[in-house]
Design a protein around this motif. Structure first.
Motif, PDB file in Angstrom:
ATOM      1  N   ASP A   1       0.857  -1.181   0.000  1.00 37.07           N
ATOM      2  CA  ASP A   1       0.000   0.000   0.000  1.00 37.07           C
ATOM      3  C   ASP A   1       0.889   1.224   0.000  1.00 37.07           C
ATOM      4  N   ARG A   2       0.506   2.226  -0.779  1.00 38.55           N
ATOM      5  CA  ARG A   2       1.341   3.416  -0.840  1.00 38.55           C
ATOM      6  C   ARG A   2       0.481   4.670  -0.990  1.00 38.55           C
ATOM      7  N   LEU A   3       1.056   5.777  -0.571  1.00 43.74           N
ATOM      8  CA  LEU A   3       0.494   7.099  -0.816  1.00 43.74           C
ATOM      9  C   LEU A   3       1.392   7.806  -1.805  1.00 43.74           C
ATOM     10  N   ARG A   4       0.786   8.383  -2.861  1.00 45.04           N
ATOM     11  CA  ARG A   4       1.549   9.155  -3.832  1.00 45.04           C
ATOM     12  C   ARG A   4       1.005  10.576  -3.873  1.00 45.04           C
ATOM     13  N   LEU A   5       1.904  11.523  -3.798  1.00 50.23           N
ATOM     14  CA  LEU A   5       1.555  12.926  -3.892  1.00 50.23           C
ATOM     15  C   LEU A   5       2.170  13.461  -5.177  1.00 50.23           C
ATOM     16  N   ASP A   6       1.300  13.789  -6.159  1.00 55.44           N
ATOM     17  CA  ASP A   6       1.763  14.230  -7.474  1.00 55.44           C
ATOM     18  C   ASP A   6       2.765  13.227  -8.067  1.00 55.44           C
ATOM     19  N   GLU A   7       2.364  11.946  -8.020  1.00 52.10           N
ATOM     20  CA  GLU A   7       3.141  10.844  -8.614  1.00 52.10           C
ATOM     21  C   GLU A   7       4.408  10.479  -7.832  1.00 52.10           C
ATOM     22  N   ARG A   8       4.652  11.143  -6.718  1.00 51.49           N
ATOM     23  CA  ARG A   8       5.827  10.827  -5.901  1.00 51.49           C
ATOM     24  C   ARG A   8       5.382  10.040  -4.671  1.00 51.49           C
ATOM     25  N   THR A   9       6.007   8.868  -4.430  1.00 52.38           N
ATOM     26  CA  THR A   9       5.646   8.054  -3.270  1.00 52.38           C
ATOM     27  C   THR A   9       6.109   8.746  -1.992  1.00 52.38           C
ATOM     28  N   ILE A  10       5.155   8.991  -1.077  1.00 51.87           N
ATOM     29  CA  ILE A  10       5.505   9.633   0.193  1.00 51.87           C
ATOM     30  C   ILE A  10       5.329   8.691   1.389  1.00 51.87           C
ATOM     31  N   ALA A  11       4.741   7.532   1.177  1.00 51.43           N
ATOM     32  CA  ALA A  11       4.620   6.532   2.248  1.00 51.43           C
ATOM     33  C   ALA A  11       4.265   5.193   1.623  1.00 51.43           C
ATOM     34  N   ALA A  12       4.758   4.108   2.231  1.00 52.85           N
ATOM     35  CA  ALA A  12       4.464   2.761   1.725  1.00 52.85           C
ATOM     36  C   ALA A  12       4.553   1.747   2.846  1.00 52.85           C
ATOM     37  N   VAL A  13       3.672   0.758   2.788  1.00 52.86           N
ATOM     38  CA  VAL A  13       3.691  -0.391   3.698  1.00 52.86           C
ATOM     39  C   VAL A  13       3.841  -1.645   2.857  1.00 52.86           C
ATOM     40  N   VAL A  14       4.802  -2.487   3.210  1.00 47.58           N
ATOM     41  CA  VAL A  14       5.016  -3.775   2.550  1.00 47.58           C
ATOM     42  C   VAL A  14       4.573  -4.859   3.513  1.00 47.58           C
ATOM     43  N   ALA A  15       3.633  -5.689   3.090  1.00 49.64           N
ATOM     44  CA  ALA A  15       3.077  -6.713   3.965  1.00 49.64           C
ATOM     45  C   ALA A  15       3.012  -8.050   3.242  1.00 49.64           C
ATOM     46  N   PHE A  16       2.999  -9.119   4.040  1.00 49.61           N
ATOM     47  CA  PHE A  16       2.854 -10.467   3.504  1.00 49.61           C
ATOM     48  C   PHE A  16       1.562 -11.073   4.039  1.00 49.61           C
ATOM     49  N   ARG A  17       0.803 -11.678   3.153  1.00 47.93           N
ATOM     50  CA  ARG A  17      -0.372 -12.431   3.589  1.00 47.93           C
ATOM     51  C   ARG A  17      -0.015 -13.907   3.641  1.00 47.93           C
ATOM     52  N   ASP A  18      -0.313 -14.539   4.774  1.00 51.69           N
ATOM     53  CA  ASP A  18      -0.065 -15.968   4.922  1.00 51.69           C
ATOM     54  C   ASP A  18      -1.217 -16.561   5.715  1.00 51.69           C
ATOM     55  N   GLY A  19      -2.004 -17.388   5.064  1.00 55.31           N
ATOM     56  CA  GLY A  19      -3.173 -17.951   5.726  1.00 55.31           C
ATOM     57  C   GLY A  19      -4.150 -16.845   6.103  1.00 55.31           C
ATOM     58  N   PRO A  20      -4.702 -16.887   7.304  1.00 55.89           N
ATOM     59  CA  PRO A  20      -5.692 -15.881   7.707  1.00 55.89           C
ATOM     60  C   PRO A  20      -5.077 -14.611   8.291  1.00 55.89           C
ATOM     61  N   ARG A  21      -3.761 -14.467   8.196  1.00 56.54           N
ATOM     62  CA  ARG A  21      -3.102 -13.303   8.793  1.00 56.54           C
ATOM     63  C   ARG A  21      -2.318 -12.507   7.765  1.00 56.54           C
ATOM     64  N   VAL A  22      -2.156 -11.230   8.060  1.00 55.98           N
ATOM     65  CA  VAL A  22      -1.271 -10.344   7.316  1.00 55.98           C
ATOM     66  C   VAL A  22      -0.167  -9.895   8.269  1.00 55.98           C
ATOM     67  N   TYR A  23       1.044  -9.818   7.748  1.00 52.68           N
ATOM     68  CA  TYR A  23       2.204  -9.413   8.543  1.00 52.68           C
ATOM     69  C   TYR A  23       2.787  -8.149   7.921  1.00 52.68           C
ATOM     70  N   GLU A  24       2.703  -7.034   8.639  1.00 47.95           N
ATOM     71  CA  GLU A  24       3.219  -5.767   8.126  1.00 47.95           C
ATOM     72  C   GLU A  24       4.731  -5.741   8.325  1.00 47.95           C
ATOM     73  N   TRP A  25       5.445  -6.009   7.231  1.00 46.15           N
ATOM     74  CA  TRP A  25       6.883  -6.245   7.291  1.00 46.15           C
ATOM     75  C   TRP A  25       7.696  -4.961   7.356  1.00 46.15           C
ATOM     76  N   LYS A  26       7.400  -4.022   6.475  1.00 47.23           N
ATOM     77  CA  LYS A  26       8.207  -2.808   6.373  1.00 47.23           C
ATOM     78  C   LYS A  26       7.309  -1.601   6.120  1.00 47.23           C
TER      79      LYS A  26
END
Length: 427
Positions: free
Chosen positions: A303-328
Motif C-alpha cells: 500500500d502506498r500514498l503518492r503525492l503528485d506521482e511521488r511516493t511519500i509513504a508505503a507499507v510492505v506486507a505479507f499475507r499468509d493464511g488468515p493473517r497479514v504481517y506488516e513487514w516494512k
C-alpha cells in the motif's frame, strides 16, 4: 494423543536414521542415553525413547533443504500457525544472500514417502550476555519464530523436533519471538512434557495486532474522537499539497512499487544510519528476491500514498493464511508533521477489512515504541521459550535465566550512561 498419521507404531530401538548434513545415516534418539544426556539427580530427565511415530527426522543444510522445497512449501500452506519468514521463498533467499552463520534446517517427514509435518531453522547466537546456545533462527528481518507444524499431528511433530535437537544439536534450545498463547507454543509445551524436558518462557512483551472482526467503520468508532480528527486533519493537509492517491497493490504492480519503497526508506534516517535495505546490496538482493517470490504466489501486499506521482509513504506486507504481517514501512520524513506513515497504515487497513478470510494483522513490532501502538489496541503476548534436557537440565535453565538477567542489567546500565552523557552535552 497423536492423531491419525502420527500413531506410535514401533520401538524406538528399531533400525532407522536421521539424515545429517552430508546425507549420512545417524542413530536417532538412541544416542540420548550417552553420559552427557543422562539427568543429574533432581533434574528432569530426557526421556528414554520408547516408540517412534510415523515421522522421520531430518537435519539439513540450506542446500539440502532446497531439495525439499516443494514439500516445505506445502507444509507452510497447511501449517497450524502460519509464518511467512519460515517459508522457503523467504528463508532460502535470506540464507543465500545475507546469512554468514551456519544454519541447520530441522524437519520431520511422514514415513513412507509422505510430506513434511514440521520444520524450524536452527542456529547459534548469544542467549543473553555471554552464553551462545542453539536458537530457532530469527533476526531483524524475520521477527517471528513460530515453527511450521501440521495440525493433524502437531504435538508428535514438535516432540520429534525436540528429540532430534536434543540428540544431535544441543541439550538446550531457545525459541525466541513465540506467540505464547498460540497453538504452536501449546504443542511444544505438551511435547516437552511428553519428552520430560524442562520448559520455561521469558522476555515477555506485548505486540500490537489488529483484529479484523467487523468493519473499518466500526474500528474507527472504537478510537477516540480526538484521534479521528487528528487523522482526518493530516490527510486533509496532504491533499492540500497536490494530487494525493492511495494505491492498493499486489502481484507485478506491488513488485514495481517495492522499488519505490526501497528508495523512500534509503532517503530517511535508515539510509543515514546504513540500516535501510538498499544500504547493503546483499540485503537488497534478498529482499527483492523474497518479494518477487511472494508476489508470484499472491502473498505480497503493498500500500502506498503518492503525492503528485511521488511516493511519500508505503507499507510492505505479507499475507499468509488468515493473517497479514506488516513487514516494512517507510515515509517521507519531510512530511512527518502530516503523519504519512499513519495515513498509509489506515489506507492498508481499509483493504485488510475488505479481504475475505483475513482474521488478523500482526504489526511485527518489538518492544520499542512504534506508530502502530496508539492505533491498534489489541495485544498478543510474545516471548522466548527455553527448553533444556539431559543431565544438568535444571542447572542449564538456571544459567540461562542468569545470563539473560546479566544482559538486561548491562543494557540498562549502558542506557543510563548514555542518558547521563546526553544531559551533560546539553548542559
Amino acid at each position: 494423543m497423536a492423531k491419525a498419521g502420527c500413531d506410535l507404531t514401533q520401538r524406538e530401538g528399531d533400525a532407522r536414521g536421521v539424515r545429517d548434513h552430508g546425507g549420512r545415516a545417524m542413530e536417532e534418539e538412541g544416542t540420548m542415553d550417552r553420559d552427557d544426556m543422562m539427568p543429574a539427580e533432581g533434574d528432569a530427565p530426557l526421556a528414554a525413547p520408547v516408540a517412534i511415530s510415523a515421522l522421520e527426522p531430518l537435519l539439513m543444510t540450506p542446500m539440502e533443504a532446497v531439495e525439499e522445497a516443494g514439500a516445505w512449501a506445502e507444509l507452510a500452506e497447511q501449517a497450524m500457525e502460519p509464518n511467512p519468514f519460515f517459508r522457503p521463498e523467504f528463508l532460502l533467499s535470506y540464507l543465500h544472500h545475507v546469512e554468514s552463520e551456519p544454519i541447520t534446517i530441522a524437519a520431520v517427514r511422514r514415513r513412507g514417502g509422505g510430506g513434511l509435518a514440521g520444520l524450524m531453522p536452527l542456529g547459534r547466537k548469544p542467549l543473553g550476555l555471554a552464553w551462545k546456545t542453539p536458537h530457532v533462527w530469527t533476526h531483524a528481518y524475520a521477527p517471528l519464530g513460530t515453527p511450521l507444524l501440521c495440525a493433524d499431528c502437531a504435538q508428535a511433530a514438535a516432540e520429534k523436533l525436540l528429540r532430534v535437537v536434543m540428540s544431535h544439536v544441543g541439550t538446550f534450545l531457545a525459541m525466541p519471538q513465540q506467540r505464547l498463547d498460540g497453538a504452536v507454543a501449546a504443542a511444544f509445551r505438551d511435547a516437552a512434557a511428553a519428552a520430560r524436558l524442562k520448559l520455561d518462557d521469558t522476555a515477555h512483551y506485548e505486540r500490537p495486532v489488529l483484529s479484523l472482526e467487523g468493519t473499518m467503520e466500526a474500528f474507527l468508532q472504537r478510537i477516540s474522537g480526538q484521534r479521528r480528527r487528528r487523522y482526518a486533519k493530516g490527510y486533509r493537509r496532504l491533499k492540500e499539497q497536490g494530487h494525493l492517491v492511495r494505491d492498493h497493490l499486489s502481484g507485478a504492480q506491488a513488485v514495481e512499487a517495492f522499488e519505490a519503497f526501497l528508495e523512500l526508506e534509503q532517503s530517511g534516517w535508515k539510509g543515514e544510519s546504513a540500516t535501510a535495505l538498499a544500504s547493503n546490496p546483499y540485503h537488497a538482493a534478498f529482499a527483492r528476491e523474497a518479494v518477487q517470490e511472494f508476489a508470484a504466489s499472491g502473498k505480497l501486499l503493498v500500500d502506498r500514498l503518492r503525492l503528485d506521482e511521488r511516493t511519500i509513504a508505503a507499507v510492505v506486507a505479507f499475507r499468509d493464511g488468515p493473517r497479514v504481517y506488516e513487514w516494512k514501512i517507510a515515509f517521507d520524513e519531510e512530511q512527518a508533521s502530516q503523519s504519512p506513515g499513519v495515513q498509509v497504515v489506515l489506507a492498508a487497513m481499509e483493504k485488510y477489512f475488505a479481504i475475505d478470510g483475513l482474521l488478523e494483522v500482526d504489526s511485527l513490532s518489538g518492544q520499542a515504541p512504534s506508530l502502530i501502538d496508539g492505533m491498534w489496541k489489541d495485544r498478543e503476548i510474545f516471548g522466548t521459550m527455553l527448553i533444556a534436557g539431559g543431565r544438568g537440565a535444571g542447572a542449564r535453565m538456571a544459567m540461562a535465566h542468569a545470563d539473560i538477567a546479566a544482559y538486561e542489567t548491562a543494557r540498562r546500565s549502558a542506557k543510563g550512561v548514555l542518558s547521563r552523557l546526553g544531559k551533560r552535552r546539553k548542559g
